[in-house]
Write an enzyme that holds these catalytic residues in place. Structure first.
Site, PDB file in Angstrom:
ATOM      1  N   ASP A  53       0.814  -1.209   0.000  1.00 36.06           N
ATOM      2  CA  ASP A  53       0.000   0.000   0.000  1.00 36.06           C
ATOM      3  C   ASP A  53       0.851   1.264   0.000  1.00 36.06           C
ATOM      4  OD1 ASP A  53      -2.447  -1.339   0.006  1.00 36.06           O
ATOM      5  OD2 ASP A  53      -2.452  -1.525   2.192  1.00 36.06           O
ATOM      6  N   TYR A 112       7.528 -10.040   6.704  1.00 36.91           N
ATOM      7  CA  TYR A 112       7.336  -8.604   6.889  1.00 36.91           C
ATOM      8  C   TYR A 112       7.981  -8.181   8.200  1.00 36.91           C
ATOM      9  CZ  TYR A 112       3.821  -8.115   3.168  1.00 36.91           C
ATOM     10  OH  TYR A 112       3.178  -8.066   1.963  1.00 36.91           O
TER      11      TYR A 112
END
EC number: 5.4.99.12
Length: 253
Positions: A53, A112
Site C-alpha cells: 500500500d 514482513y
C-alpha cells in the site's frame, strides 16, 4: 521472449503503492517505464509477488517480466534498471526463470517487518521510516499476544473490509517482537501469505494490547469470532517493510 525475476527495494513514502493506478505514482509504473526503454520501447507489464500500500516499503519485493530476444547479461540488465529507475527504487538482483514461472502464483513465503518508535517525542529523522506511538507499552503483554498469532488460522478478523479473497485461512510460521532499545520495537511476521492490511491490523491490535487497552486474550476472540470490529486500529504504513519473498528452488534453465 525471455522471462526474468528481479528482487527490488523501495522507499514507499512518495508512492501510491506498488500496483499501477491511474494518475498516481507507483513502483510498478516507474519500473515499467524503464523496462519499455530496454525493450525497444515496446510495453512491458511486470508482475509482483503482491502489492504494498501507499507509504509501505520493501527490502525484498520480487517481480517478473518478459523482454524480447535471447537471455541478456544479468548484471548489465540489473545495472541498467537500477541506474535508470528513480532514487527511491533499487534493483538488487536479476535472475533468469522459466517461461511459466510467476512471482505471485509460485509457491512462496513472505516475511514482513514493522518498526515502531515508542517515545515521548517523535524523531523527525524517522518519520517516514518508522511508525510512532507515544504512550507506554508493556513488552511482555505484546509478546504474549504475538505468540497467539502463530499457526494456521482464519484471519478474517484481521482483514480490511476491501479484501476480495474468499479463503482467508493463512499460516504464520513466525510472529515475534524484539525490543531494539528502550524506544524502538521491531515486529517480525513470516507466513505463507497475508491478507489485505492483515499485518498492519495485527500490529495495531498488539499495540493496543501493549497499552493495556485490550486483554491478551483478545487475539483469541478476534480469531474465533472473525469480526474485524474486535481488533485494533490499522497501524500506520510507514513502519511496514516487505522484508523477503522466499520461493522454492528453481530448476536449471
Amino acid at each position: 521472449m525471455t522471462r526474468y525475476k528481479a528482487t527490488i527495494a523501495y522507499d514507499g513514502t512518495d508512492f501510491a503503492g506498488f500496483q499501477s493506478q491511474t494518475n498516481q505514482r507507483t513502483v510498478q509504473e516507474e519500473i515499467e517505464k524503464v523496462l519499455s526503454k530496454l525493450n525497444s520501447f515496446e510495453p512491458v507489464i511486470l508482475q509482483g509477488s503482491g502489492r504494498t500500500d501507499s507509504g509501505v516499503h520493501a527490502f525484498g519485493q520480487v517481480i517478473h517480466f518478459d523482454l524480447n530476444g535471447k537471455a541478456r547479461d544479468l548484471e548489465r540488465l540489473r545495472f541498467g534498471l537500477d541506474t535508470q529507475t528513480p532514487a527511491d527504487i533499487a534493483v538488487k538482483k536479476v535472475e533468469l526463470v522459466p517461461d511459466d514461472w510467476h512471482a505471485r502464483y509460485q509457491k512462496h513465503e513472505k516475511t514482513y517487518e514493522y518498526y515502531l518508535e515508542n517515545s515521548v517525542t517523535r524523531s523527525p529523522f524517522h518519520r517516514h521510516s518508522k511508525a510512532y506511538f507515544r504512550y507506554p507499552l508493556n513488552f511482555e503483554r505484546m509478546q504474549g499476544a504475538m505468540v497467539k498469532l502463530v499457526g494456521q488460522h482464519d484471519f478474517t478478523g484481521f482483514t480490511a473490509s476491501g479484501s476480495s479473497v474468499d479463503d482467508k485461512v493463512r499460516t504464520i510460521y513466525q510472529a515475534e517482537i524484539i525490543q531494539l532499545d528502550k524506544e524502538n520495537f521491531k515486529f517480525i511476521f513470516r507466513g505463507n501469505g497475508f491478507l489485505y492490511k492483515q499485518v498492519r491490523n495485527m500490529v495495531g491490535t498488539v499495540i493496543k494490547i501493549g497499552n493495556d487497552r485490550m486483554p491478551v486474550s483478545q487475539i483469541d476472540k478476534i480469531l474465533t469470532s472473525k469480526n474485524r470490529n474486535f481488533a485494533g486500529p490499522t497501524a500506520a504504513p510507514e513502519g511496514l517493510y516487505l522484508k523477503e519473498v522466499k520461493y522454492e528452488p528453481i530448476n536449471e534453465i
